[in-house]
Design a protein around this motif. Structure first.
Motif, PDB file in Angstrom:
ATOM      1  N   UNK A 188       0.923  -0.911  -0.079  1.00  0.00           N
ATOM      2  CA  UNK A 188       0.048   0.029   0.076  1.00  0.00           C
ATOM      3  C   UNK A 188       0.806   1.166  -0.159  1.00  0.00           C
ATOM      4  N   UNK A 189       2.004   1.416   0.685  1.00  0.00           N
ATOM      5  CA  UNK A 189       2.763   2.338   0.826  1.00  0.00           C
ATOM      6  C   UNK A 189       3.472   2.776  -0.673  1.00  0.00           C
ATOM      7  N   UNK A 190       3.874   1.677  -1.233  1.00  0.00           N
ATOM      8  CA  UNK A 190       4.361   1.977  -2.716  1.00  0.00           C
ATOM      9  C   UNK A 190       3.499   2.063  -3.866  1.00  0.00           C
ATOM     10  N   UNK A 191       2.355   1.640  -3.710  1.00  0.00           N
ATOM     11  CA  UNK A 191       1.442   1.314  -4.942  1.00  0.00           C
ATOM     12  C   UNK A 191       0.237   2.509  -4.423  1.00  0.00           C
ATOM     13  N   UNK A 192       0.225   3.129  -3.449  1.00  0.00           N
ATOM     14  CA  UNK A 192      -1.140   4.088  -3.075  1.00  0.00           C
ATOM     15  C   UNK A 192      -2.193   3.431  -3.176  1.00  0.00           C
ATOM     16  N   UNK A 193      -2.334   2.161  -2.914  1.00  0.00           N
ATOM     17  CA  UNK A 193      -3.654   1.519  -2.940  1.00  0.00           C
ATOM     18  C   UNK A 193      -4.055   1.180  -1.641  1.00  0.00           C
ATOM     19  N   UNK A 194      -5.268   0.577  -1.309  1.00  0.00           N
ATOM     20  CA  UNK A 194      -5.864   0.513   0.029  1.00  0.00           C
ATOM     21  C   UNK A 194      -6.306  -1.415   0.116  1.00  0.00           C
ATOM     22  N   UNK A 195      -5.230  -2.030  -0.330  1.00  0.00           N
ATOM     23  CA  UNK A 195      -5.389  -3.292  -0.290  1.00  0.00           C
ATOM     24  C   UNK A 195      -5.563  -3.949   1.274  1.00  0.00           C
ATOM     25  N   UNK A 196      -6.244  -4.947   1.527  1.00  0.00           N
ATOM     26  CA  UNK A 196      -6.336  -5.440   2.822  1.00  0.00           C
ATOM     27  C   UNK A 196      -5.666  -6.997   2.857  1.00  0.00           C
ATOM     28  N   UNK A 197      -5.930  -7.808   4.275  1.00  0.00           N
ATOM     29  CA  UNK A 197      -5.205  -8.998   4.015  1.00  0.00           C
ATOM     30  C   UNK A 197      -6.403  -9.944   3.501  1.00  0.00           C
ATOM     31  N   UNK A 198      -7.496  -9.531   3.245  1.00  0.00           N
ATOM     32  CA  UNK A 198      -8.618 -10.181   2.722  1.00  0.00           C
ATOM     33  C   UNK A 198      -8.514 -10.275   1.314  1.00  0.00           C
ATOM     34  N   UNK A 199      -7.677  -9.365   0.508  1.00  0.00           N
ATOM     35  CA  UNK A 199      -7.448  -9.346  -0.648  1.00  0.00           C
ATOM     36  C   UNK A 199      -7.013 -10.790  -1.477  1.00  0.00           C
ATOM     37  N   UNK A 200      -7.302 -11.362  -2.300  1.00  0.00           N
ATOM     38  CA  UNK A 200      -6.729 -12.493  -2.783  1.00  0.00           C
ATOM     39  C   UNK A 200      -5.451 -12.271  -3.517  1.00  0.00           C
ATOM     40  N   UNK A 201      -5.349 -11.288  -4.489  1.00  0.00           N
ATOM     41  CA  UNK A 201      -4.185 -11.085  -5.076  1.00  0.00           C
ATOM     42  C   UNK A 201      -3.758  -9.681  -4.924  1.00  0.00           C
ATOM     43  N   UNK A 202      -2.634  -9.464  -4.576  1.00  0.00           N
ATOM     44  CA  UNK A 202      -1.826  -8.151  -4.350  1.00  0.00           C
ATOM     45  C   UNK A 202      -0.799  -7.764  -4.968  1.00  0.00           C
ATOM     46  N   UNK A 203      -0.558  -7.220  -6.118  1.00  0.00           N
ATOM     47  CA  UNK A 203       0.591  -6.981  -6.933  1.00  0.00           C
ATOM     48  C   UNK A 203       1.695  -6.176  -6.045  1.00  0.00           C
ATOM     49  N   UNK A 204       2.778  -6.706  -6.074  1.00  0.00           N
ATOM     50  CA  UNK A 204       3.688  -5.808  -5.417  1.00  0.00           C
ATOM     51  C   UNK A 204       4.757  -5.028  -6.107  1.00  0.00           C
ATOM     52  N   UNK A 205       4.887  -3.920  -5.982  1.00  0.00           N
ATOM     53  CA  UNK A 205       5.552  -3.091  -7.023  1.00  0.00           C
ATOM     54  C   UNK A 205       7.101  -3.301  -6.791  1.00  0.00           C
ATOM     55  N   UNK A 206       7.611  -3.271  -7.849  1.00  0.00           N
ATOM     56  CA  UNK A 206       9.087  -3.658  -8.124  1.00  0.00           C
ATOM     57  C   UNK A 206       9.878  -2.783  -7.133  1.00  0.00           C
ATOM     58  N   UNK A 207       9.582  -1.636  -7.036  1.00  0.00           N
ATOM     59  CA  UNK A 207      10.292  -0.755  -6.390  1.00  0.00           C
ATOM     60  C   UNK A 207      10.139  -0.886  -4.926  1.00  0.00           C
ATOM     61  N   UNK A 208       9.464  -1.866  -4.349  1.00  0.00           N
ATOM     62  CA  UNK A 208       9.245  -2.098  -3.084  1.00  0.00           C
ATOM     63  C   UNK A 208       9.828  -3.320  -2.633  1.00  0.00           C
ATOM     64  N   UNK A 209      10.694  -3.887  -3.487  1.00  0.00           N
ATOM     65  CA  UNK A 209      11.263  -5.269  -3.151  1.00  0.00           C
ATOM     66  C   UNK A 209      12.269  -5.067  -2.103  1.00  0.00           C
ATOM     67  N   UNK A 210      13.214  -4.193  -2.146  1.00  0.00           N
ATOM     68  CA  UNK A 210      14.176  -4.164  -1.250  1.00  0.00           C
ATOM     69  C   UNK A 210      13.737  -4.015   0.245  1.00  0.00           C
TER      70      UNK A 210
END
Length: 127
Positions: free
Chosen positions: A52-74
């Protein structure tokens, strides 16, 4: 529910999927990390927060798929290492050893994956 960190990689010039799993032809992703029980809930919640910090979305732990932005990997890598530490007050030998080893192994796999991305970026600059 199953939680997996996986990535689909496409070669930019040809459009070919280079992360294809040839053992499972319909799967175009490489699996990096895998958490399949509620005992790994602490990982999921942290990953949702980082995403959520890197994608500016509002995902929750209930979401089935959450794309992880490349710039968040570190930061995810750092989070996995930090999460592998089990405080002595919570330490139970068999469970804690398993948790620590699993988190460290996943962090190592992710670090290797990040390193591969960095190599590709470096090589592409040379051309």
């Amino acid at each position: 529910m199953i939680y997996t960190l996986k990535q689909k990689i496409i070669e930019k010039t040809t459009g070919h999927i280079i992360s294809k799993n040839y053992d499972f032809p319909d799967d175009n992703y490489i699996e990096i990390c895998y958490w399949c029980s509620w005992s790994f809930e602490y990982i999921r919640n942290g990953l949702v927060e980082i995403t959520n910090k890197y994608s500016e979305n509002n995902y929750t732990s209930k979401d089935f798929e959450i794309p992880l932005p490349k710039n968040s990997l570190h930061e995810v890598y750092s989070y996995l290492l930090k999460s592998s530490f089990v405080p002595e007050s919570e330490y139970k030998w068999s469970e804690s050893m398993s948790r620590e080893m699993s988190d460290i192994e996943d962090a190592h796999k992710l670090r290797h994956f990040i390193w591969g991305f960095e190599c590709i970026k470096h090589t592409n600059r040379s051309f």
